[in-house]
Scaffold this motif. Structure first.
Motif, PDB file in Angstrom:
ATOM      1  N   ALA A   8      31.594  68.035  -4.560  1.00 47.08           N
ATOM      2  CA  ALA A   8      30.222  67.554  -4.377  1.00 47.08           C
ATOM      3  C   ALA A   8      30.013  67.238  -2.907  1.00 47.08           C
ATOM      4  O   ALA A   8      30.920  66.721  -2.231  1.00 47.08           O
ATOM      5  CB  ALA A   8      29.953  66.318  -5.235  1.00 47.08           C
ATOM      6  N   ARG A  14      25.265  66.998  -7.053  1.00 52.81           N
ATOM      7  CA  ARG A  14      25.577  68.044  -8.028  1.00 52.81           C
ATOM      8  C   ARG A  14      26.996  68.548  -7.819  1.00 52.81           C
ATOM      9  O   ARG A  14      27.482  68.641  -6.691  1.00 52.81           O
ATOM     10  CB  ARG A  14      24.574  69.185  -7.874  1.00 52.81           C
ATOM     11  CG  ARG A  14      24.840  70.385  -8.775  1.00 52.81           C
ATOM     12  CD  ARG A  14      23.805  71.459  -8.531  1.00 52.81           C
ATOM     13  NE  ARG A  14      24.086  72.649  -9.311  1.00 52.81           N
ATOM     14  CZ  ARG A  14      23.364  73.761  -9.272  1.00 52.81           C
ATOM     15  NH1 ARG A  14      22.308  73.826  -8.476  1.00 52.81           N
ATOM     16  NH2 ARG A  14      23.685  74.802 -10.009  1.00 52.81           N
ATOM     17  N   LEU A  15      27.662  68.894  -8.918  1.00 52.92           N
ATOM     18  CA  LEU A  15      29.014  69.423  -8.855  1.00 52.92           C
ATOM     19  C   LEU A  15      28.970  70.937  -8.675  1.00 52.92           C
ATOM     20  O   LEU A  15      28.168  71.629  -9.313  1.00 52.92           O
ATOM     21  CB  LEU A  15      29.783  69.081 -10.137  1.00 52.92           C
ATOM     22  CG  LEU A  15      30.097  67.603 -10.385  1.00 52.92           C
ATOM     23  CD1 LEU A  15      30.838  67.445 -11.705  1.00 52.92           C
ATOM     24  CD2 LEU A  15      30.916  67.016  -9.248  1.00 52.92           C
TER      25      LEU A  15
END
Length: 293
Positions: A8, A14-15
């Motif tokens: 991230a 967000r991954l």
């Protein structure tokens, strides 16, 4: 089978999933991730682990971040903060109805020594904003370019894109779907809420963006194909035992109905297969003059 790790760019961002290759980063390690603007520093959120799916299509981790990469990342964060402050100040001066959502900065040769960042092609700052309507920001761009001494781009975001960029917590208590795993916004209609017997209260079925929640689409196919569609709230039904009742609500995933018994007013849940609507109610349901399905 293959191995994947998750990174991230922000603490609660967000991954992104990558193939670790020959590297074995641990949670919290600084790693290099390939992007359109060159390698970027990210935090390892999940250590590499084996999965049953093919991983050949995932981008490959470039390695661990070195001192030069960390200095570049610190410079980018500094430039982003400076650009946000300058943008907010100039927006107030120009009296424009804009709100800065996010700032991206790509450093160039003027920002860092060429031997450290040979891929820099010139500094560029991109400012993402929201506005109630289209805004003429040409004079704002000129002033921002003169203040920041780099090329400046302004991009207007929709309400959904704004929520995706900012992130947040939904009414379910989890991170917003759009900022975690949704890659495209699919159309959502009020019809989906009606089919699921949800209250048509904007405060209950709207997401953080103010639009209909994306998750209304998740279970809609199940409700659309459910046999509970032959029942509606207030409909009179008869149980196998011969008792009369009226429908209070329906639950498509379990194919059950919540009924209020006519005899004593008690409420009970029973399977759809154990009930039968009256002939009169059935005819009213399936004629043009009957209640809306």
């Amino acid at each position: 089978m293959g191995m994947l790790c998750a990174v991230a760019f922000n603490k609660y961002g967000r991954l992104y999933y990558l193939d670790p290759g020959e590297f074995s980063p641990k949670v919290g390690d600084k790693v290099l991730v390939p992007t359109d603007d060159g390698p970027e520093v990210a935090d390892c959120m999940w250590a590499p682990q084996w999965i049953d799916e093919e991983t050949s299509g995932f981008p490959r981790l470039l390695g661990f971040a070195q001192d030069v990469d960390l200095r570049r990342d610190a410079l980018i964060r500094q430039r982003k903060a400076e650009a946000r402050i300058a943008a907010n100040r100039l927006i107030r001066e120009h009296q424009l109805p804009m709100k800065v959502i996010s700032v991206d900065h790509t450093p160039g040769a003027d920002d860092v020594p060429p031997e450290e960042q040979p891929w820099g092609a010139g500094p560029r700052t991109t400012i993402y904003f929201t506005a109630p309507h289209r805004v003429d920001f040409r004079s704002l761009v000129r002033d921002l370019g003169a203040t920041l001494k780099c090329r400046v781009e302004l991009r207007q975001l929709s309400a959904r894109d704004s929520a995706k960029v900012q992130g947040g917590i939904g009414s379910c208590g989890r991170d917003l779907c759009c900022s975690t795993f949704l890659t495209e916004f699919e159309p959502v209609s009020i019809r989906m809420a009606k089919d699921q017997d949800l209250p048509l209260n904007p405060m209950r079925i709207s997401g953080a963006c103010g639009r209909l929640m994306c998750c209304l689409k998740y279970e809609h196919p199940l409700y659309a194909a459910s046999s509970t569609n032959d029942y509606y709230s207030g409909q009179r039904v008869t149980l196998e035992s011969g008792e009369d009742a009226r429908v209070v609500s329906r639950h498509a995933p379990s194919e059950t109905l919540v009924l209020r018994m006519q005899a004593d007013g008690s409420v009970k849940r029973c399977a759809v297969a154990d009930t039968c609507p009256s002939r009169k109610a059935y005819e009213e349901r399936h004629t043009a003059s009957g209640p809306e399905r």
